[in-house]
Write an enzyme that holds these catalytic residues in place. Structure first.
Site, PDB file in Angstrom:
ATOM      1  N   ASP A  66       0.842  -3.565  13.076  1.00  0.00           N
ATOM      2  CA  ASP A  66       0.852  -2.835  11.810  1.00  0.00           C
ATOM      3  C   ASP A  66      -0.600  -2.718  11.378  1.00  0.00           C
ATOM      4  O   ASP A  66      -1.151  -3.601  10.730  1.00  0.00           O
ATOM      5  CB  ASP A  66       1.671  -3.581  10.760  1.00  0.00           C
ATOM      6  CG  ASP A  66       1.570  -2.945   9.374  1.00  0.00           C
ATOM      7  OD1 ASP A  66       0.912  -1.899   9.235  1.00  0.00           O
ATOM      8  OD2 ASP A  66       2.144  -3.520   8.424  1.00  0.00           O
TER       9      ASP A  66
ATOM     10  N   TRP B 163       2.718  -8.988   4.269  1.00  0.00           N
ATOM     11  CA  TRP B 163       3.209  -7.822   5.002  1.00  0.00           C
ATOM     12  C   TRP B 163       3.832  -8.221   6.325  1.00  0.00           C
ATOM     13  O   TRP B 163       4.840  -7.631   6.744  1.00  0.00           O
ATOM     14  CB  TRP B 163       2.092  -6.797   5.202  1.00  0.00           C
ATOM     15  CG  TRP B 163       1.725  -6.147   3.905  1.00  0.00           C
ATOM     16  CD1 TRP B 163       0.558  -6.280   3.208  1.00  0.00           C
ATOM     17  CD2 TRP B 163       2.568  -5.303   3.104  1.00  0.00           C
ATOM     18  NE1 TRP B 163       0.622  -5.558   2.035  1.00  0.00           N
ATOM     19  CE2 TRP B 163       1.833  -4.958   1.943  1.00  0.00           C
ATOM     20  CE3 TRP B 163       3.866  -4.816   3.250  1.00  0.00           C
ATOM     21  CZ2 TRP B 163       2.360  -4.133   0.949  1.00  0.00           C
ATOM     22  CZ3 TRP B 163       4.401  -3.998   2.253  1.00  0.00           C
ATOM     23  CH2 TRP B 163       3.642  -3.664   1.116  1.00  0.00           C
TER      24      TRP B 163
ATOM     25  N   LYS C 242      -4.522   4.445   3.247  1.00  0.00           N
ATOM     26  CA  LYS C 242      -5.674   3.546   3.121  1.00  0.00           C
ATOM     27  C   LYS C 242      -6.897   4.117   3.846  1.00  0.00           C
ATOM     28  O   LYS C 242      -7.911   4.397   3.228  1.00  0.00           O
ATOM     29  CB  LYS C 242      -5.305   2.159   3.646  1.00  0.00           C
ATOM     30  CG  LYS C 242      -4.107   1.561   2.901  1.00  0.00           C
ATOM     31  CD  LYS C 242      -3.660   0.242   3.473  1.00  0.00           C
ATOM     32  CE  LYS C 242      -2.332  -0.205   2.880  1.00  0.00           C
ATOM     33  NZ  LYS C 242      -2.399  -0.452   1.434  1.00  0.00           N
TER      34      LYS C 242
END
Length: 361
Positions: free
Chosen positions: A173, A103, A197
């Site tokens: 992030d 990511w 999430k």
């Protein structure tokens, strides 16, 4: 009613059952109004009250300082890879990025469309099994910001510390570990997090941005992607993801009812210590991540013989233990144990791990 499965999906992930039941009750008739949240105007008094309460509860949970704006946007964290650069990376400018996995590398790839990216540190030298100590970082003197991914959902690496980058805005992030335990928001210039999430359902991304960083978007930035425009319009420059915003608000309320983030930290610590403890004590299962850098939220593990993987997953499904297959890019297994995954679920997983090892080990 059939028993709900134990959901270890990395995202969209498990939601608290109490939240789902509340949403179910509200679905056709929200508070006696005779309509669903999905059907009401985002600019009407009803939804304005929902959105305002959601922001207030999130601010309380994270103790967000008053000089930060909270935005409820669309496009997920992946759009933020570009939106961040369009807002904070000036023409001809540069930014520092820390590479700890898939990511963070995706964020780097997008930022390179808008300016110079200095990869100030990388886990590549550790095969992405450890996070470089800050003493190894090569930060720039003129960086517009420093970006990192506190928790790598796929690889299972997580910072247990907040980087110190001086006066340069620190950007995180935090998609997969936000709200899992207390966080000092004042250490950051900007935090963004996809909702699916630990916040709520997919379709929403939360951005927490310090006010002095607003108004910096480059001229070519689309109006809809300008943080200042969204802040000035209460995240409603266009129609927002109303149902995702509403459901996220229910999750924030649920978190407060559990005792807030200190209570979640205690529970999440208990869950991850139980699962990692079993894996470490076994010769049949393994986790390659350096112990100080292990994720609290995403636990990758491998069987000693990968030929048993299909049988393992089939047996898990039979027991209602869902989505344990690792990401396609790394293989193996992965258990995501976000806030809504109960201790009971982790205990059931450990029981199955022991049974499978006894049968096949």
């Amino acid at each position: 009613m059939s028993k709900r499965a134990y959901n270890f999906c990395a995202g969209p992930a498990a939601l608290p059952e109490a939240v789902l039941r509340q949403a179910q009750a509200d679905l056709l008739d929200w508070q006696g109004r005779g309509l669903s949240v999905m059907e009401m105007s985002h600019r009407g008094e009803d939804f304005t009250a929902i959105s305002s309460q959601a922001e207030a509860d999130l601010r309380e949970l994270l103790a967000i300082p008053s000089n930060y704006r909270v935005l409820f946007l669309q496009g997920g964290a992946s759009l933020q890879f570009a939106q961040l650069a369009m807002n904070l990376l000036p023409e001809g400018g540069s930014a520092d990025y820390i590479d700890t996995g898939i990511w963070s590398r995706k964020a780097i790839e997008q930022a390179r469309h808008y300016g110079t990216v200095n990869v100030a540190a990388s886990s590549k030298g550790y095969d992405y099994f450890a996070i470089p100590a800050q003493s190894e970082w090569q930060l720039s003197k003129d960086a517009a910001y420093v970006h990192y991914t506190p928790n790598e959902t796929i690889g299972g690496l997580e910072f247990d510390w907040i980087p110190d980058v001086g006066d340069v805005p620190l950007v995180a992030d935090a998609s997969s570990d936000i709200l899992s335990r207390p966080l000092d928001v004042s250490r950051f210039g900007l935090i963004y997090a996809g909702a699916q999430k630990n916040i709520g359902p997919s379709g929403l991304v939360v951005v927490i941005v310090r006010e002095d960083l607003l108004g910096r978007a480059r001229a070519a930035c689309p109006t809809l992607l300008d943080y200042k425009v969204e802040a000035d319009n209460g995240s409603m420059y266009n129609t927002p993801a109303t149902f995702s915003w509403y459901l996220s608000g229910l999750v924030f309320k649920w978190l407060k009812e559990q005792g807030g983030l200190p209570a979640m930290e205690r529970l999440n610590r208990q869950k991850k210590e139980l699962l990692y403890g079993f894996i470490d004590a076994s010769d049949f299962y393994s986790n390659p991540i350096a112990k100080n850098d292990r994720s609290w939220m995403n636990v990758p593990f491998r069987l000693a013989d990968e030929r048993l993987d299909k049988a393992f997953l089939a047996g898990a499904e039979e027991r209602g233990l869902l989505y344990l297959q690792g990401h396609r890019s790394v293989g193996g297994m992965r258990a995501s144990i976000y806030n809504a995954v109960t201790l009971e679920a982790v205990q059931a997983l450990v029981t199955y791990l022991a049974e499978f090892e006894k049968e096949h080990g």
